[in-house]
Write an enzyme that holds these catalytic residues in place. Structure first.
Site, PDB file in Angstrom:
ATOM      1  N   LYS A 181      48.785  -3.511  51.487  1.00  0.00           N
ATOM      2  CA  LYS A 181      49.229  -2.394  52.325  1.00  0.00           C
ATOM      3  C   LYS A 181      48.430  -2.410  53.625  1.00  0.00           C
ATOM      4  O   LYS A 181      47.216  -2.602  53.603  1.00  0.00           O
ATOM      5  CB  LYS A 181      48.987  -1.114  51.521  1.00  0.00           C
ATOM      6  CG  LYS A 181      49.337   0.163  52.190  1.00  0.00           C
ATOM      7  CD  LYS A 181      49.300   1.304  51.168  1.00  0.00           C
ATOM      8  CE  LYS A 181      49.337   2.646  51.844  1.00  0.00           C
ATOM      9  NZ  LYS A 181      49.212   3.764  50.905  1.00  0.00           N
ATOM     10  N   LYS A 217      53.496  -3.448  51.969  1.00  0.00           N
ATOM     11  CA  LYS A 217      53.689  -2.045  52.314  1.00  0.00           C
ATOM     12  C   LYS A 217      53.140  -1.730  53.697  1.00  0.00           C
ATOM     13  O   LYS A 217      51.937  -1.541  53.867  1.00  0.00           O
ATOM     14  CB  LYS A 217      53.021  -1.149  51.266  1.00  0.00           C
ATOM     15  CG  LYS A 217      53.224   0.324  51.537  1.00  0.00           C
ATOM     16  CD  LYS A 217      52.814   1.189  50.373  1.00  0.00           C
ATOM     17  CE  LYS A 217      52.985   2.656  50.724  1.00  0.00           C
ATOM     18  NZ  LYS A 217      52.512   3.550  49.686  1.00  0.00           N
TER      19      LYS A 217
END
Ligand SMILES: *[C@@H]1O[C@H](CO)[C@@H](O)[C@H](O)[C@H]1NC(C)=O
Ligand SMILES: *[C@@H]1O[C@H](CO)[C@@H](O)[C@H](O)[C@H]1NC(C)=O
EC number: 4.1.2.4
Length: 271
Positions: A181, A217
């Protein structure tokens, strides 16, 4: 034609976004409201006019602080509801909490029913090139997660160089992270395109080398429906359609959901 295409992509984007409440004053009723919104993101009448009623269109996760995990798990318990509860243990977003505390909290959250853990890394380990220590830290997160999915937040805005971003991505994947992420959304520099591309290429290289698919992400500062569509097309370009599923792609932008809802409303009603 263009508009139909856009509505379809916006609906798809919804299935990659989780709803978040991470406020200092969260309460049980806050959390319940959020869970309701997660289940019924788009009004049924709108879905009907888009022929999407039976497609099980829902947002993809609910993010709460560890204290509210039990409430969220309870609120999401319903037949046919598969929305997972995700949480971030202590240390979010600064990464300045003792590893032992973080590990204990991960274990507790998993016991309480969390199936996705987002955890930040110690940035110093990347900045000072302590690869083994970083790998060790993430391995311990992975172990504490058990069967739950681990998303490692690289906080790329604080890593300095793109080569650091690439290395940290690789180490996180080698150590067992299910997702990498970009950002916590609290750094002064959030998701940027160069960083996204470096991470996507790392995911691709890792897949070529190991055959394992790791999720991506983007998060932090993604605010408009256009940003989310740009993310979608970037992943499609770099990794292909097979990555466009909630198990491999998430957009960290809960504020975006209302924007997308507005766009879809506008698309259907013309208002
Ligand atoms: C992060 O890593 C640095 C460098 O090894 C270390 O001095 C520091 O204690 C670590 N921070 C935490 C919170 O573990
Ligand atoms: C990063 O994201 C946070 C939260 O969305 C926002 O408050 C902050 O201003 C953003 N920073 C930049 C540089 O966009």
């Amino acid at each position: 034609m263009k508009k139909v295409w856009q509505a379809a992509w916006l609906l798809k984007a919804i299935t990659f976004i989780g709803l978040t409440t991470l406020s200092d004053d969260d309460t049980s009723s806050n959390v319940q409201r959020l869970c309701y919104k997660a289940k019924y993101t788009i009004r049924e009448a709108l879905l009907k006019s888009l022929n999407m009623c039976d497609k099980g269109l829902m947002t993809t996760a609910v993010y709460v602080y560890p204290t509210w995990v039990c409430d969220a798990v309870k609120a999401l318990k319903a037949p046919g509801c598969t929305i997972p509860v995700a949480s971030m243990p202590t240390g979010f977003p600064a990464g300045q909490t003792h590893l032992k505390t973080v590990l204990e909290e991960i274990i507790l959250a998993v016991e309480n029913g969390v199936t996705e853990i987002d955890v930040v890394i110690n940035r110093t380990l990347v900045q000072t090139d302590q690869r083994e220590a970083l790998c060790d830290e993430i391995c311990q997160f992975h172990k504490a997660c058990g069967e739950s999915h681990l998303k490692v937040i690289l906080a790329t805005g604080e890593l300095g160089f793109l080569t650091h971003v690439y290395k940290a991505s690789m180490i996180a994947m080698m150590a067992g992270s299910d997702f990498i992420k970009i950002s916590t959304g609290k750094e002064t520099v959030n998701a940027t395109f160069p960083v996204a591309i470096v991470m996507l290429r790392a995911i691709r290289d890792f897949f070529w080398k190991t055959g394992n698919k790791v999720g991506f992400k983007p998060a932090g500062g993604i605010r408009s429906d256009k940003d989310s569509l740009a993310c979608l097309s970037l992943v499609k370009e770099e990794l292909g359609d097979e990555w466009l599923m909630p198990e491999l792609f998430r957009i960290g932008a809960s504020t975006l959901v209302s924007d997308i809802k507005r766009q879809i409303y506008h698309h259907v009603t013309g208002r």
